[in-house]
Design an enzyme around this catalytic site. Sequence first.
Site, PDB file in Angstrom:
ATOM      1  N   ASP A  89     -15.977 -71.023 -78.700  1.00 54.21           N
ATOM      2  CA  ASP A  89     -17.367 -71.326 -78.311  1.00 54.21           C
ATOM      3  C   ASP A  89     -18.061 -70.228 -77.496  1.00 54.21           C
ATOM      4  O   ASP A  89     -19.182 -70.422 -77.035  1.00 54.21           O
ATOM      5  CB  ASP A  89     -17.480 -72.653 -77.533  1.00 54.21           C
ATOM      6  CG  ASP A  89     -17.481 -73.845 -78.485  1.00 54.21           C
ATOM      7  OD1 ASP A  89     -17.674 -73.618 -79.688  1.00 54.21           O
ATOM      8  OD2 ASP A  89     -17.286 -74.976 -78.021  1.00 54.21           O
ATOM      9  N   LYS A  92     -18.050 -65.882 -81.011  1.00 57.31           N
ATOM     10  CA  LYS A  92     -17.454 -64.923 -81.954  1.00 57.31           C
ATOM     11  C   LYS A  92     -18.135 -64.980 -83.319  1.00 57.31           C
ATOM     12  O   LYS A  92     -18.566 -63.963 -83.853  1.00 57.31           O
ATOM     13  CB  LYS A  92     -15.949 -65.189 -82.125  1.00 57.31           C
ATOM     14  CG  LYS A  92     -15.140 -64.993 -80.870  1.00 57.31           C
ATOM     15  CD  LYS A  92     -13.666 -65.289 -81.079  1.00 57.31           C
ATOM     16  CE  LYS A  92     -13.359 -66.737 -81.452  1.00 57.31           C
ATOM     17  NZ  LYS A  92     -13.649 -67.687 -80.349  1.00 57.31           N
ATOM     18  N   THR A  93     -18.218 -66.190 -83.855  1.00 57.10           N
ATOM     19  CA  THR A  93     -18.818 -66.348 -85.186  1.00 57.10           C
ATOM     20  C   THR A  93     -20.291 -65.947 -85.167  1.00 57.10           C
ATOM     21  O   THR A  93     -20.760 -65.240 -86.059  1.00 57.10           O
ATOM     22  CB  THR A  93     -18.659 -67.803 -85.670  1.00 57.10           C
ATOM     23  OG1 THR A  93     -17.267 -68.127 -85.659  1.00 57.10           O
ATOM     24  CG2 THR A  93     -19.202 -67.987 -87.080  1.00 57.10           C
ATOM     25  N   HIS A 137      -6.879 -65.281 -82.691  1.00 62.45           N
ATOM     26  CA  HIS A 137      -5.770 -64.489 -82.204  1.00 62.45           C
ATOM     27  C   HIS A 137      -4.577 -64.628 -83.098  1.00 62.45           C
ATOM     28  O   HIS A 137      -3.747 -63.755 -83.186  1.00 62.45           O
ATOM     29  CB  HIS A 137      -5.442 -64.921 -80.790  1.00 62.45           C
ATOM     30  CG  HIS A 137      -6.667 -64.989 -79.931  1.00 62.45           C
ATOM     31  ND1 HIS A 137      -6.731 -65.607 -78.742  1.00 62.45           N
ATOM     32  CD2 HIS A 137      -7.909 -64.483 -80.153  1.00 62.45           C
ATOM     33  CE1 HIS A 137      -7.951 -65.499 -78.230  1.00 62.45           C
ATOM     34  NE2 HIS A 137      -8.677 -64.823 -79.082  1.00 62.45           N
TER      35      HIS A 137
HETATM   36  P1  GDP Z   1     -16.976 -69.187 -81.501  1.00 69.88           P
HETATM   37  O1  GDP Z   1     -16.218 -70.448 -81.358  1.00 69.88           O
HETATM   38  O2  GDP Z   1     -16.525 -68.171 -80.506  1.00 69.88           O
HETATM   39  O3  GDP Z   1     -16.997 -68.650 -82.898  1.00 69.88           O
HETATM   40  O4  GDP Z   1     -18.490 -69.506 -81.069  1.00 69.88           O
HETATM   41  P2  GDP Z   1     -19.757 -69.805 -81.980  1.00 69.88           P
HETATM   42  O5  GDP Z   1     -20.314 -68.559 -82.542  1.00 69.88           O
HETATM   43  O6  GDP Z   1     -19.445 -70.893 -82.925  1.00 69.88           O
HETATM   44  O7  GDP Z   1     -20.778 -70.296 -80.867  1.00 69.88           O
HETATM   45  C1  GDP Z   1     -20.544 -71.459 -80.082  1.00 69.88           C
HETATM   46  C2  GDP Z   1     -21.873 -72.030 -79.627  1.00 69.88           C
HETATM   47  O8  GDP Z   1     -22.539 -71.104 -78.761  1.00 69.88           O
HETATM   48  C3  GDP Z   1     -22.832 -72.287 -80.753  1.00 69.88           C
HETATM   49  O9  GDP Z   1     -23.512 -73.492 -80.481  1.00 69.88           O
HETATM   50  C4  GDP Z   1     -23.788 -71.135 -80.715  1.00 69.88           C
HETATM   51  O10 GDP Z   1     -25.069 -71.431 -81.204  1.00 69.88           O
HETATM   52  C5  GDP Z   1     -23.823 -70.820 -79.252  1.00 69.88           C
HETATM   53  N1  GDP Z   1     -24.125 -69.409 -78.991  1.00 69.88           N
HETATM   54  C6  GDP Z   1     -23.505 -68.328 -79.517  1.00 69.88           C
HETATM   55  N2  GDP Z   1     -24.046 -67.196 -79.068  1.00 69.88           N
HETATM   56  C7  GDP Z   1     -25.031 -67.549 -78.222  1.00 69.88           C
HETATM   57  C8  GDP Z   1     -25.965 -66.810 -77.411  1.00 69.88           C
HETATM   58  O11 GDP Z   1     -26.014 -65.584 -77.384  1.00 69.88           O
HETATM   59  N3  GDP Z   1     -26.832 -67.552 -76.653  1.00 69.88           N
HETATM   60  C9  GDP Z   1     -26.837 -68.904 -76.632  1.00 69.88           C
HETATM   61  N4  GDP Z   1     -27.698 -69.504 -75.855  1.00 69.88           N
HETATM   62  N5  GDP Z   1     -25.960 -69.617 -77.392  1.00 69.88           N
HETATM   63  C10 GDP Z   1     -25.088 -68.948 -78.159  1.00 69.88           C
HETATM   64 MG    MG Z   2     -16.011 -69.411 -84.612  1.00 71.74          MG
END
Ligand code: GDP
Ligand code: MG
Length: 370
Positions: A89, A92-93, A137
């Site tokens: 969260d 990354k994606t 990872h």
């Molecule tokens: P992952 O689990 O690392 O792949 O994270 P995701 O890309 O799925 O992002 C998790 C949540 O954080 C999602 O609801 C995204 O919309 C939110 N999010 C990701 N990047 C940002 C950002 O730069 N700003 C804000 N406000 N939310 C973000």
């Molecule tokens: Mg992800």
Amino acid sequence: PEAITIQELANRMAEKGADLVKALFKMGTPVTINDVIDQDTAELLVEEFGHRIQRVSESDIEIGIEGDQDAPETLKPRAPVVTIMGHVDHGKTSLLDALRGTDVVRGEAGGITQHIGAYQVKTKGGDIITFLDTPGHEAFTEMRARGANVTDIVILVVAADDGLMPQTIEAINHTKAAGVPMIVAINKVDKPEANPQRIRERLLEHEIVVEDLGGDVQDVQVSALKKTGLDELIEKILLQAELLELTANPDRAAEGNVIEAKLDKGRGPVATVLVRRGTLKVGDNFVVGAESGKVRAMVNDKGENVKVAGPSAPVEVLGLSGVPMAGDQLSVVENEARAREVAAYRSELATKKRTTAAPTSVEHMFSALN
Ligand code: GDP
Ligand code: MG
């Protein structure tokens, strides 16, 4: 020759004879340096020491060692291969998607996104960056465990509103263990509660010292959501890549690693291969893990059919005998017979390894030591 002495094999591998004796000892075969060993045992040893078998032909089998180093004058610059890691969260994606969107080839319109496990971005300046599209990872460690260190640079994503979490620390440890340089992307800086400076300070506890605090780890504030800081992140990746002086010989039989593989209903076994050196071409015969094949077609991350793929390019390869494993090495060989032969040998070797791992070899060691 059907047999070879340990010493002679050691000479050909440029290894110490004593090390070969030790390795055989561990496998449960006590020998001395002048003993003659058979073909199978010799091949097992060659593999064990990370060399490759070169068979001249079926009727005239000989163990030779292929030169593994490319001559310096054959090396040309290649694109960096980047992996994004971080806590769940933290974005990354989202960051992978945002970076994909900066590709000048794909353009603003977006093109068709083909998920093949990796993609390439062409920057405004014309540089190419390869991103592994499998954040996580497990993929990283599994590949490393299989001897495939395919990543040149790690981007550590940390959410500025959250901080260092268990998977952040895990990612730091994996990156350190792999000896791969890291760039910290402090994400979600658009959020009012974001505190990037706190992240930098917390990183100190893990011996990650960013430039602002006098260290040499690059960091950049980004918002994957608002698409800010992306150009700066790309600049830092290119700067880091320049320092690494990444090169490969594009003019040789291709070698690469499987990023992911699956059985496709319509197309049969397909594998995304990241080419490490050489150029993979349609029609090439290859061995990959315990599978073999002939490249029937290749598809890039934009869904286009391509005829060739050079160093650092990820391509989906069609024409495999079966589904290989992530991390498996693909090597182009001179013909189909050779591809099958090596694949058969490798699966035989895998079976052997399983059977020689039995406790008998340990007992052997103890009885010999006492
Ligand atoms: P992952 O689990 O690392 O792949 O994270 P995701 O890309 O799925 O992002 C998790 C949540 O954080 C999602 O609801 C995204 O919309 C939110 N999010 C990701 N990047 C940002 C950002 O730069 N700003 C804000 N406000 N939310 C973000
Ligand atoms: Mg992800």
